[in-house]
Design a protein around this motif. Structure first.
Motif: not given
Length: 65
Positions: A7-10, A12-25
């Motif tokens: 799996g890969r940690r995913v 995302g964000g914009q404007g310097g703010v990053v959010h954890y979205l989940g794990i993709a397999y």
């Protein structure tokens, strides 16, 4: 990068703010996570080349350790 257990940690964000979205397999998991973050064209982004997706450590579309 793929985790030792797969799996890969995913994030995302914009404007310097990053959010954890989940794990993709899989690419399908990645598409669902991106759609949940509001990207309507997520499937096209994952299937093709997109500057919006940065694959770190390991090859693109690789989810196994």
């Amino acid at each position: 990068r793929p985790s030792p257990t797969g799996g890969r940690r995913v994030t995302g964000g914009q404007g310097g703010v990053v959010h954890y979205l989940g794990i993709a397999y899989s690419d399908r998991d990645l598409t669902v996570l991106l759609q949940g973050a509001g990207l309507e064209d997520a499937e096209q982004l994952v299937d093709g080349y997109s500057a919006m997706i940065h694959w770190r450590g390991g090859a693109a579309h690789q989810y196994e350790a």
